[in-house]
Design a protein around this motif. Structure first.
Motif, PDB file in Angstrom:
ATOM      1  N   GLY A 196       0.808  -1.211   0.000  1.00  9.19           N
ATOM      2  CA  GLY A 196       0.000   0.000   0.000  1.00  9.19           C
ATOM      3  C   GLY A 196       0.840   1.260   0.000  1.00  9.19           C
ATOM      4  O   GLY A 196       0.581   2.195  -0.767  1.00  9.19           O
ATOM      5  N   VAL A 197       1.855   1.289   0.856  1.00  7.77           N
ATOM      6  CA  VAL A 197       2.738   2.460   0.923  1.00  7.77           C
ATOM      7  C   VAL A 197       3.470   2.641  -0.397  1.00  7.77           C
ATOM      8  O   VAL A 197       3.591   3.757  -0.918  1.00  7.77           O
ATOM      9  N   VAL A 198       3.961   1.523  -0.956  1.00  6.86           N
ATOM     10  CA  VAL A 198       4.698   1.608  -2.229  1.00  6.86           C
ATOM     11  C   VAL A 198       3.778   2.094  -3.343  1.00  6.86           C
ATOM     12  O   VAL A 198       4.159   2.952  -4.151  1.00  6.86           O
ATOM     13  N   SER A 199       2.539   1.566  -3.403  1.00  5.68           N
ATOM     14  CA  SER A 199       1.630   1.978  -4.476  1.00  5.68           C
ATOM     15  C   SER A 199       1.189   3.431  -4.312  1.00  5.68           C
ATOM     16  O   SER A 199       0.902   4.111  -5.299  1.00  5.68           O
ATOM     17  N   GLY A 251       9.372   9.856  -0.929  1.00  6.38           N
ATOM     18  CA  GLY A 251       7.943   9.648  -1.069  1.00  6.38           C
ATOM     19  C   GLY A 251       7.448   8.546  -0.178  1.00  6.38           C
ATOM     20  O   GLY A 251       6.408   8.675   0.462  1.00  6.38           O
ATOM     21  N   ILE A 252       8.181   7.461  -0.116  1.00  5.18           N
ATOM     22  CA  ILE A 252       7.790   6.330   0.724  1.00  5.18           C
ATOM     23  C   ILE A 252       7.821   6.731   2.197  1.00  5.18           C
ATOM     24  O   ILE A 252       6.893   6.432   2.957  1.00  5.18           O
ATOM     25  N   LYS A 253       8.873   7.437   2.629  1.00  5.12           N
ATOM     26  CA  LYS A 253       8.961   7.880   4.023  1.00  5.12           C
ATOM     27  C   LYS A 253       7.791   8.781   4.381  1.00  5.12           C
ATOM     28  O   LYS A 253       7.239   8.698   5.481  1.00  5.12           O
ATOM     29  N   ASP A 301       2.581   9.486   7.031  1.00  7.80           N
ATOM     30  CA  ASP A 301       1.142   9.758   6.936  1.00  7.80           C
ATOM     31  C   ASP A 301       0.333   8.612   7.535  1.00  7.80           C
ATOM     32  O   ASP A 301      -0.625   8.837   8.280  1.00  7.80           O
ATOM     33  N   LEU A 302       0.718   7.379   7.210  1.00  4.84           N
ATOM     34  CA  LEU A 302       0.002   6.216   7.718  1.00  4.84           C
ATOM     35  C   LEU A 302       0.104   6.139   9.232  1.00  4.84           C
ATOM     36  O   LEU A 302      -0.886   5.871   9.923  1.00  4.84           O
ATOM     37  N   SER A 303       1.287   6.392   9.761  1.00  4.87           N
ATOM     38  CA  SER A 303       1.494   6.363  11.208  1.00  4.87           C
ATOM     39  C   SER A 303       0.601   7.390  11.900  1.00  4.87           C
ATOM     40  O   SER A 303       0.003   7.117  12.946  1.00  4.87           O
ATOM     41  N   GLY A 327      -4.416   4.028  -0.252  1.00  7.58           N
ATOM     42  CA  GLY A 327      -3.767   2.744  -0.474  1.00  7.58           C
ATOM     43  C   GLY A 327      -3.123   2.213   0.797  1.00  7.58           C
ATOM     44  O   GLY A 327      -3.259   1.041   1.147  1.00  7.58           O
ATOM     45  N   SER A 328      -2.437   3.096   1.519  1.00  5.25           N
ATOM     46  CA  SER A 328      -1.722   2.680   2.727  1.00  5.25           C
ATOM     47  C   SER A 328      -2.677   2.208   3.817  1.00  5.25           C
ATOM     48  O   SER A 328      -2.478   1.155   4.424  1.00  5.25           O
ATOM     49  N   LEU A 329      -3.716   3.006   4.077  1.00  6.31           N
ATOM     50  CA  LEU A 329      -4.630   2.655   5.162  1.00  6.31           C
ATOM     51  C   LEU A 329      -5.442   1.405   4.833  1.00  6.31           C
ATOM     52  O   LEU A 329      -5.550   0.489   5.660  1.00  6.31           O
TER      53      LEU A 329
END
Length: 437
Positions: A65-68, A214-216, A221-223, A363-365
């Motif tokens: 999710g994070v990568v996408s 971008g990934i970081k 954001d997800l955290s 995507g991440s969540l």
């Protein structure tokens, strides 16, 4: 308006076909179960261990999710992942189809099943992200797209399980691997012809660079999103309500096929009944229940699950048989529903998460949510293996099976005590109103 309408139609085509294919995965998996028991002669515990271990790639969904969310290919960050996941599934199932003809080992089969589920999880992450992103549109009706893809998946499951039982009985379990491999390959080529820009998805305001920055940023954001109580507590309940229940699916499969000698085609039709129930649930939710509190719906489903597990207990005890109901009738009309009922609460929960998910983190969540649920199902399956061992269920002795189902029923009821963890939007609005005053 016409542009948006065209984008909506393309989204429905992409997601409808994609979720249909993922629902159709029951077709080769039914073949895999029979191949493992009939050709490789595994016992109930090993069968359930393989079934659940094959789902381990699902646990890494937050990574996908994070990568996408962060890494784009040719200006696209959803469609390429769907194509890649479809290709992985095609490669793995086609490989199993050809290897199965020459005494494939359990290890080799397990590795290809892992690869297949890796592809499936990547596809699901991208599809779920598109559902969440499209749900941000002002014109989108809340719950409409999630229920649409739910129904598409159910239709795939209906057709897959119906044809699966027939294919296994008429041809062989290996034939299911070949057919699904070709279908996944078709999905790969179809997806390649769709440009993400034509979907008219809302602009993602998160960094779109493909580098580590971008990934970081998306991890950060997800955290931050997961620290929100309404999200974290809801996910925690959803995961625990599944993980705490030691399911006995492998044992039930053995009991039905080896002890009761239920035919493969009948078992396939039983699963079709379960998928029809899922389809009807999607229709009912879309038409009458999408404005109902997700907490109330999820709690009601959890309670219904307990009733059906008790029904399985009565079935194994022979109560229905004594009442004149043949075992085949129970398996046909009830067993398939019991299996799918565990997934019913995913629909209202997905809608809840879509509403709470901030833009740019879809995507991440959603990947984190799905991975938490997948991990919960794996833990549930492993606990089922422990429970089956504790009640001393073996290939030849199922006398302790009923006791195991009694324990499972109790474990299904326990999470009902903590349903207040699930965020209720009405309560949240009332609390917000009080704070403003």
């Amino acid at each position: 308006m016409s542009s948006d309408g065209g984008g909506s139609r393309r989204i429905r085509w992409l997601l409808g076909f994609g979720f249909f294919v993922q629902g159709f995965r029951g077709f080769p998996w039914l073949g895999a179960n029979f191949f493992l028991t009939d050709e490789l002669r595994v016992n109930p515990s090993v069968l359930q261990l393989l079934q659940n271990s094959a789902n381990l790639p699902m646990v890494a969904k937050p990574i996908y999710g994070v990568v996408s969310d962060a890494v784009y290919f040719f200006g696209q960050h959803r469609v390429p992942y769907i194509a890649f996941g479809a290709l992985l599934q095609a490669i793995s199932w086609l490989a199993i189809a050809f290897l199965a003809r020459s005494n494939v080992s359990i290890l080799a089969l397990s590795l290809y099943l892992l690869l297949s589920n890796l592809g499936a999880s990547v596809v699901e992450v991208a599809n779920d992200a598109i559902v969440a992103e499209a749900g941000k549109r002002k014109s989108a009706s809340s719950g409409e797209l999630p229920s649409f893809v739910w129904m598409a998946s159910s239709l795939g499951g209906i057709l897959g399980n119906l044809l699966g039982g027939i294919a296994i009985k008429t041809f062989s379990s290996q034939s299911t691997f070949l057919v699904f491999g070709l279908l996944a390959l078709l999905q790969f080529f179809v997806t390649l012809n769709i440009r993400e820009k034509s979907l008219n998805l809302p602009e993602n305001h998160s960094p779109s660079g493909g580098g580590g920055g971008g990934i970081k940023s998306h991890v950060s954001d997800l955290s931050r999103v997961l620290r929100k109580p309404e999200i974290s507590y809801s996910i925690a309940w959803m995961a625990l309500s599944t993980a705490l229940v030691p399911v006995l699916t492998g044992t039930m499969f053995f009991y039905q096929t080896k002890i009761l000698n239920i035919d493969a085609s009948l078992l396939g039709i039983s699963k079709v009944v379960g998928q029809v129930a899922m389809l009807l649930w999607g229709v009912a939710y879309n038409r009458w229940l999408k404005t109902t509190s997700p907490r109330k719906l999820i709690a009601a489903i959890q309670g219904t699950m307990a009733i059906f597990v008790v029904s399985d207990l009565l079935f194994v005890r022979g109560v229905y048989r004594d009442l004149g109901v043949p075992d085949s009738v129970y398996v046909l009309f009830v067993s398939g529903i019991v299996e799918t009922l565990f997934y019913f609460k995913n629909l209202p929960f997905t809608v809840l998460m879509t509403r709470l998910c901030p833009r740019g983190c879809e995507g991440s969540l959603m990947a984190f949510v799905m991975s938490a649920i997948a991990l919960a199902f794996i833990v549930s399956g492993y606990l089922g293996i422990v429970l089956a061992s504790f009640v001393e269920v073996t290939v030849d002795d199922h006398s302790g099976f009923a006791g195991g189902l009694a324990v499972e029923a109790v474990c299904v009821v326990v999470p009902l005590v903590f349903t207040s963890w699930i965020y209720d939007e009405e309560e949240g609005a009332e609390e917000k109103s009080k704070k403003e005053k």
